[in-house]
Design a protein around this motif. Structure first.
Motif, PDB file in Angstrom:
ATOM      1  N   PHE A 244      56.090  54.463  31.556  1.00 46.52           N
ATOM      2  CA  PHE A 244      55.906  55.254  30.344  1.00 46.52           C
ATOM      3  C   PHE A 244      54.461  55.364  29.875  1.00 46.52           C
ATOM      4  N   SER A 245      53.513  54.839  30.595  1.00 49.14           N
ATOM      5  CA  SER A 245      52.111  54.923  30.195  1.00 49.14           C
ATOM      6  C   SER A 245      51.480  56.190  30.765  1.00 49.14           C
ATOM      7  N   HIS A 246      50.617  56.819  29.986  1.00 48.57           N
ATOM      8  CA  HIS A 246      49.888  58.003  30.458  1.00 48.57           C
ATOM      9  C   HIS A 246      48.547  57.639  31.077  1.00 48.57           C
ATOM     10  N   GLU A 247      48.140  56.371  31.006  1.00 47.62           N
ATOM     11  CA  GLU A 247      46.850  55.955  31.567  1.00 47.62           C
ATOM     12  C   GLU A 247      46.931  55.893  33.082  1.00 47.62           C
ATOM     13  N   HIS A 248      45.967  56.543  33.731  1.00 45.07           N
ATOM     14  CA  HIS A 248      45.929  56.545  35.186  1.00 45.07           C
ATOM     15  C   HIS A 248      45.320  55.243  35.687  1.00 45.07           C
ATOM     16  N   PRO A 249      45.816  54.733  36.813  1.00 45.09           N
ATOM     17  CA  PRO A 249      45.251  53.499  37.350  1.00 45.09           C
ATOM     18  C   PRO A 249      43.841  53.733  37.884  1.00 45.09           C
ATOM     19  N   VAL A 250      43.006  52.730  37.716  1.00 46.99           N
ATOM     20  CA  VAL A 250      41.632  52.782  38.197  1.00 46.99           C
ATOM     21  C   VAL A 250      41.409  51.547  39.058  1.00 46.99           C
ATOM     22  N   PRO A 251      40.972  51.735  40.309  1.00 44.65           N
ATOM     23  CA  PRO A 251      40.699  50.568  41.139  1.00 44.65           C
ATOM     24  C   PRO A 251      39.659  49.672  40.466  1.00 44.65           C
ATOM     25  N   GLY A 252      39.937  48.397  40.449  1.00 43.20           N
ATOM     26  CA  GLY A 252      39.044  47.444  39.793  1.00 43.20           C
ATOM     27  C   GLY A 252      37.928  46.988  40.705  1.00 43.20           C
ATOM     28  N   THR A 253      36.917  46.456  40.093  1.00 47.24           N
ATOM     29  CA  THR A 253      35.867  45.785  40.839  1.00 47.24           C
ATOM     30  C   THR A 253      36.015  44.307  40.529  1.00 47.24           C
ATOM     31  N   CYS A 254      35.962  43.504  41.547  1.00 48.96           N
ATOM     32  CA  CYS A 254      36.150  42.082  41.329  1.00 48.96           C
ATOM     33  C   CYS A 254      35.245  41.293  42.261  1.00 48.96           C
ATOM     34  N   SER A 255      34.988  40.085  41.848  1.00 49.89           N
ATOM     35  CA  SER A 255      34.178  39.190  42.671  1.00 49.89           C
ATOM     36  C   SER A 255      35.104  38.392  43.589  1.00 49.89           C
ATOM     37  N   PRO A 256      34.557  37.740  44.595  1.00 51.00           N
ATOM     38  CA  PRO A 256      35.395  36.948  45.502  1.00 51.00           C
ATOM     39  C   PRO A 256      36.180  35.840  44.799  1.00 51.00           C
ATOM     40  N   ASP A 257      35.726  35.399  43.631  1.00 46.94           N
ATOM     41  CA  ASP A 257      36.415  34.323  42.914  1.00 46.94           C
ATOM     42  C   ASP A 257      37.522  34.820  41.989  1.00 46.94           C
ATOM     43  N   ASP A 258      37.589  36.134  41.734  1.00 50.99           N
ATOM     44  CA  ASP A 258      38.609  36.671  40.837  1.00 50.99           C
ATOM     45  C   ASP A 258      39.996  36.533  41.461  1.00 50.99           C
ATOM     46  N   GLU A 259      40.983  36.236  40.612  1.00 50.29           N
ATOM     47  CA  GLU A 259      42.356  36.075  41.081  1.00 50.29           C
ATOM     48  C   GLU A 259      43.165  37.355  40.983  1.00 50.29           C
ATOM     49  N   SER A 260      42.628  38.390  40.374  1.00 49.45           N
ATOM     50  CA  SER A 260      43.336  39.663  40.269  1.00 49.45           C
ATOM     51  C   SER A 260      42.335  40.797  40.396  1.00 49.45           C
ATOM     52  N   GLY A 261      42.855  42.028  40.419  1.00 49.75           N
ATOM     53  CA  GLY A 261      41.985  43.194  40.487  1.00 49.75           C
ATOM     54  C   GLY A 261      41.888  43.824  41.863  1.00 49.75           C
ATOM     55  N   ARG A 262      42.658  43.330  42.815  1.00 52.51           N
ATOM     56  CA  ARG A 262      42.588  43.855  44.178  1.00 52.51           C
ATOM     57  C   ARG A 262      43.786  44.725  44.564  1.00 52.51           C
ATOM     58  N   GLY A 263      44.729  44.916  43.659  1.00 52.88           N
ATOM     59  CA  GLY A 263      45.969  45.605  43.983  1.00 52.88           C
ATOM     60  C   GLY A 263      45.777  47.010  44.517  1.00 52.88           C
ATOM     61  N   LEU A 264      45.022  47.833  43.808  1.00 55.11           N
ATOM     62  CA  LEU A 264      44.838  49.215  44.263  1.00 55.11           C
ATOM     63  C   LEU A 264      43.969  49.284  45.510  1.00 55.11           C
ATOM     64  N   PHE A 265      43.078  48.304  45.698  1.00 54.81           N
ATOM     65  CA  PHE A 265      42.320  48.230  46.939  1.00 54.81           C
ATOM     66  C   PHE A 265      43.272  48.018  48.110  1.00 54.81           C
ATOM     67  N   LEU A 266      44.248  47.113  47.945  1.00 52.79           N
ATOM     68  CA  LEU A 266      45.247  46.880  48.998  1.00 52.79           C
ATOM     69  C   LEU A 266      46.092  48.127  49.241  1.00 52.79           C
ATOM     70  N   VAL A 267      46.513  48.784  48.162  1.00 54.71           N
ATOM     71  CA  VAL A 267      47.311  50.004  48.299  1.00 54.71           C
ATOM     72  C   VAL A 267      46.518  51.052  49.085  1.00 54.71           C
ATOM     73  N   ALA A 268      45.257  51.261  48.719  1.00 53.49           N
ATOM     74  CA  ALA A 268      44.432  52.258  49.401  1.00 53.49           C
ATOM     75  C   ALA A 268      44.229  51.896  50.873  1.00 53.49           C
ATOM     76  N   HIS A 269      44.138  50.623  51.166  1.00 53.87           N
ATOM     77  CA  HIS A 269      43.936  50.182  52.549  1.00 53.87           C
ATOM     78  C   HIS A 269      45.194  50.385  53.400  1.00 53.87           C
ATOM     79  N   LEU A 270      46.349  50.115  52.831  1.00 49.26           N
ATOM     80  CA  LEU A 270      47.602  50.196  53.587  1.00 49.26           C
ATOM     81  C   LEU A 270      48.167  51.615  53.669  1.00 49.26           C
ATOM     82  N   ALA A 271      47.911  52.420  52.657  1.00 47.04           N
ATOM     83  CA  ALA A 271      48.526  53.746  52.564  1.00 47.04           C
ATOM     84  C   ALA A 271      47.658  54.811  53.226  1.00 47.04           C
ATOM     85  N   GLU A 272      48.324  55.833  53.733  1.00 50.75           N
ATOM     86  CA  GLU A 272      47.604  56.999  54.241  1.00 50.75           C
ATOM     87  C   GLU A 272      46.970  57.758  53.076  1.00 50.75           C
TER      88      GLU A 272
END
Length: 173
Positions: free
Chosen positions: A89-117
């Motif tokens: 129900f949110s109208h906000e579009h997802p934005v790929p995050g920038t994260c450092s190697p120590d961050d525990e989150s923020g990599r989800g859309l990076f993984l999606v972009a890597h796995l998906a065509e």
């Protein structure tokens, strides 16, 4: 209660969908739905990547969505193409995050972009659908030497139901 016998189409949509509570625990039934659809379509090679993709899309909807539910939709627009979408129900579009190697989150859309065509967002009157497309050759296509099928991307929310507050599952034959 008897379970209706369903048969998966070779291609077409909607394939499988389920409305789930907007909770982290909803990732598990979403993964099961994707694995079931891929197996029914003979595209088991896409099941684990699809399960990871839907987990990330559900996690984003849980974290950033509104209201109490989300909807997972798994479609097969082509013989070797599976489209996984999460509607919230949110109208906000997802934005790929920038994260450092120590961050525990923020990599989800990076993984999606890597796995998906391909992946993207479709605006809907009540929110949005975030989707990812996976391409692979199924058992029948490998046996028959078939090649890639054409792509179909719907820019609108036509045919997509709004998530509601009552979890339910459906499968189309």
């Amino acid at each position: 209660m008897p379970h209706p016998a369903t048969r998966a189409r070779r291609t077409g949509c909607p394939g499988y969908s389920e409305t789930l509570p907007r909770l982290p625990e909803s990732a598990a039934p979403a993964r099961c739905l994707v694995r079931t659809a891929c197996a029914a379509w003979g595209l088991g090679a896409l099941a684990e990547d699809g399960a990871l993709v839907v987990s990330e899309l559900v996690a984003n909807a849980v974290r950033h969505g509104r209201k109490g539910s989300l909807r997972v939709v798994v479609e097969r627009p082509g013989a070797d193409l599976v489209r996984i979408g999460v509607v919230d129900f949110s109208h906000e579009h997802p934005v790929p995050g920038t994260c450092s190697p120590d961050d525990e989150s923020g990599r989800g859309l990076f993984l999606v972009a890597h796995l998906a065509e391909d992946w993207g967002t479709d605006p809907l009157p009540w929110g949005k659908r975030v989707w990812a497309e996976l391409r692979g050759r199924g058992r029948a296509e490998v046996r028959n030497g078939g090649g890639p099928a054409g792509r179909r991307v719907e820019p609108s929310g036509a045919g997509i139901a709004a998530p509601d507050s009552e979890p339910r599952a459906s499968a189309s034959a």
